[in-house]
Design an enzyme around this catalytic site. Structure first.
Site, PDB file in Angstrom:
ATOM      1  N   ARG A 264     -11.496  16.336   5.854  1.00 45.43           N
ATOM      2  CA  ARG A 264     -12.312  16.584   4.650  1.00 45.43           C
ATOM      3  C   ARG A 264     -13.728  16.993   5.037  1.00 45.43           C
ATOM      4  NH1 ARG A 264     -10.813  10.995   1.725  1.00 45.43           N
ATOM      5  NH2 ARG A 264      -9.229  10.760   3.329  1.00 45.43           N
TER       6      ARG A 264
ATOM      7  N   HIS B  67     -12.618   3.154  -0.882  1.00 45.16           N
ATOM      8  CA  HIS B  67     -12.592   2.200   0.243  1.00 45.16           C
ATOM      9  C   HIS B  67     -13.221   0.865  -0.169  1.00 45.16           C
ATOM     10  CE1 HIS B  67     -12.676   5.662   3.447  1.00 45.16           C
ATOM     11  NE2 HIS B  67     -11.430   5.289   3.198  1.00 45.16           N
TER      12      HIS B  67
ATOM     13  N   ARG C  78      -2.257  -1.907  -3.705  1.00 45.85           N
ATOM     14  CA  ARG C  78      -3.473  -1.112  -3.615  1.00 45.85           C
ATOM     15  C   ARG C  78      -3.331   0.048  -4.597  1.00 45.85           C
ATOM     16  NH1 ARG C  78      -5.605   2.157   1.667  1.00 45.85           N
ATOM     17  NH2 ARG C  78      -7.553   2.833   0.723  1.00 45.85           N
TER      18      ARG C  78
ATOM     19  N   GLU D 150      -7.428  -4.670   4.619  1.00 49.26           N
ATOM     20  CA  GLU D 150      -7.273  -4.444   3.180  1.00 49.26           C
ATOM     21  C   GLU D 150      -6.085  -5.235   2.633  1.00 49.26           C
ATOM     22  OE1 GLU D 150      -8.762  -0.002   2.441  1.00 49.26           O
ATOM     23  OE2 GLU D 150      -7.697  -0.276   4.306  1.00 49.26           O
TER      24      GLU D 150
ATOM     25  N   ASN E 161       0.875  -1.178   0.000  1.00 53.12           N
ATOM     26  CA  ASN E 161       0.000   0.000   0.000  1.00 53.12           C
ATOM     27  C   ASN E 161       0.912   1.227   0.000  1.00 53.12           C
ATOM     28  OD1 ASN E 161      -1.831   2.001   0.510  1.00 53.12           O
ATOM     29  ND2 ASN E 161      -2.825   0.965   2.232  1.00 53.12           N
TER      30      ASN E 161
END
Ligand code: AMP
Length: 394
Positions: free
Chosen positions: A241, A180, A91, A382, A9
């Site tokens: 965010r 996601h 990823r 993940e 990742n």
């Protein structure tokens, strides 16, 4: 036969890795390179059998980190030769409309990932840098890309087309993509296992609540509606965010305050959300602590966050015609009983009933025996999902 598979990742200033024995799913070693591109050099931390170690390195780039990692695997005897690595899964943030699922990465795919940098300028180029670095060092080892967007490629048109003139979709590819995806897919699959049902028989709402946060409505096992959009800025309020705001605020800021597009993008991506409202921190732990000590802005930040999560759950339950399971995952979703409790408060009309003790113990199933909806806490993974996808493609 057991295979050694690396999951990678790569972020703008970090590179995380986990080396697995598959299909056993054992982690051989995992770690992270941080402060990549810092002229002072990077930090390398790794964990073997619960023991953590950390060193400072003089190297700077992603490519150097990959070389260091491969030498480290040899020197520490995690592998006898690098040929033992049978696949590397990466990823990749944006798969656009090119990638409906994970893919082996050859020249054509590298080109497509590179073209998609337009849509994910902060992520795709560094993801690609990771792939290129491994390709160079291990030219014979298959590389696989696992996209944050691909689980959401099953969204129906009515969910992914924005109500602006169609030419912007056709000419600029402006549409909802959702992100996601690897996490939503992983916890949805795990939920089906825990519930002892076929995933394709279930309607679920998965809440990935971390520094980045998104919700996905999973209909009969497939992503049907999700809160992130054209970019990961949309939907819920997050650490830094804003999530959804009235789009007219943007031209208003341009005219009233003379702000440029880049300044507004920075405002909404890096200075808003929890940080912007609390004016304290983008970290939920800090803001929860401040709220507990009576800080009004911290309380307000959490109230806005929780309200948005609840609105989204309610809307998605309506869209799916009711749900069988509600899943919480990621840093906050996995660890904060208080936030989970608040997110579920008032959802009894949807047959969501959680049990205080189970929730506070961080049990896997936190709903009451009578609850019509199974409420689950499932740690996301993940990297494991990336390793599984890689095995299935090599
Ligand atoms: P992630 O992006 O999934 O790593 O999640 C990071 C977020 O989870 C940060 O805002 C953390 O403050 C939050 N988090 C992690 N552990 C806890 C906890 N025990 N209670 C509240 N928030 C937590």
């Amino acid at each position: 036969m057991s295979k050694k598979i690396m999951a990678i990742n790569a972020g703008s200033s970090s590179l995380k890795f986990q080396l697995f024995n598959m299909p056993e799913e054992n982690i051989i070693v995992k770690g992270i390179f941080e402060r990549i591109n810092d002229p002072k050099g990077m930090l390398f931390s790794y964990t073997v059998k619960d023991e953590k170690r950390r060193t400072e390195l003089k190297i700077i780039s992603h490519v150097e980190a990959v070389h260091y990692l491969l030498n480290f695997l040899l020197e520490e005897k995690f592998v006898e030769t690098l040929d033992e690595l049978e696949g590397v899964g990466h990823r990749v943030a944006h798969g656009g409309e090119f990638f409906k699922s994970s893919s082996l990465v050859l020249e054509k795919e590298m080109e497509q990932i590179s073209q998609l940098a337009k849509l994910a300028p902060l992520h795709n180029p560094v993801n690609l840098a990771g792939i290129q670095a491994f390709k160079k060092s291990l030219p014979k080892c298959p590389q696989v890309a696992v996209f944050d967007t691909s689980f959401h490629q099953t969204l129906p048109e009515s969910q992914y087309i924005y109500p602006i003139p169609m030419k912007y979709y056709h000419e600029n590819k402006i549409r909802r993509y959702g992100f996601h995806g690897t996490s939503h897919q992983y916890v949805a699959q795990k939920a089906a296992e825990i519930m002892n049902k076929e995933l394709s028989d279930l309607n679920l709402i998965t809440c990935h609540l971390g520094n980045g946060a998104s919700v996905c409505g999973v209909k009969e096992g497939k992503s049907y509606v999700t809160s992130m959009g054209f970019t990961p800025l949309a939907g819920l309020m997050m650490g830094t965010r804003s999530g959804d705001i009235d789009p007219s605020i943007i031209p208003f800021l341009q005219k009233e305050r003379g702000m440029s597009a880049d300044e507004i993008s920075n405002l909404l991506n890096n200075q808003s959300g929890l940080l912007g409202i609390s004016e304290l921190s983008n970290d939920f732990r800090d803001v929860i602590e401040a709220a507990d000590n009576g800080n009004k802005q911290a309380v307000l930040a959490l109230d806005i966050f929780i309200s948005r999560v609840k609105q989204t759950i309610g809307a998605y339950a309506a869209e799916l015609g009711g749900i069988d399971g509600l899943i919480f995952t990621a840093g906050l979703g996995e660890n904060s009983a208080k936030i989970r409790e608040k997110c579920c408060e008032g959802l009894e009309f949807l047959k969501v009933n959680i049990e205080k003790n189970k929730n506070e113990r961080n049990d896997v199933i936190i709903s009451t025996f009578k609850s019509g909806v199974e409420v689950l806490v499932i740690p996301t993974n993940e990297e494991l999902m990336i390793a599984k996808e890689t095995v299935s493609l090599i």
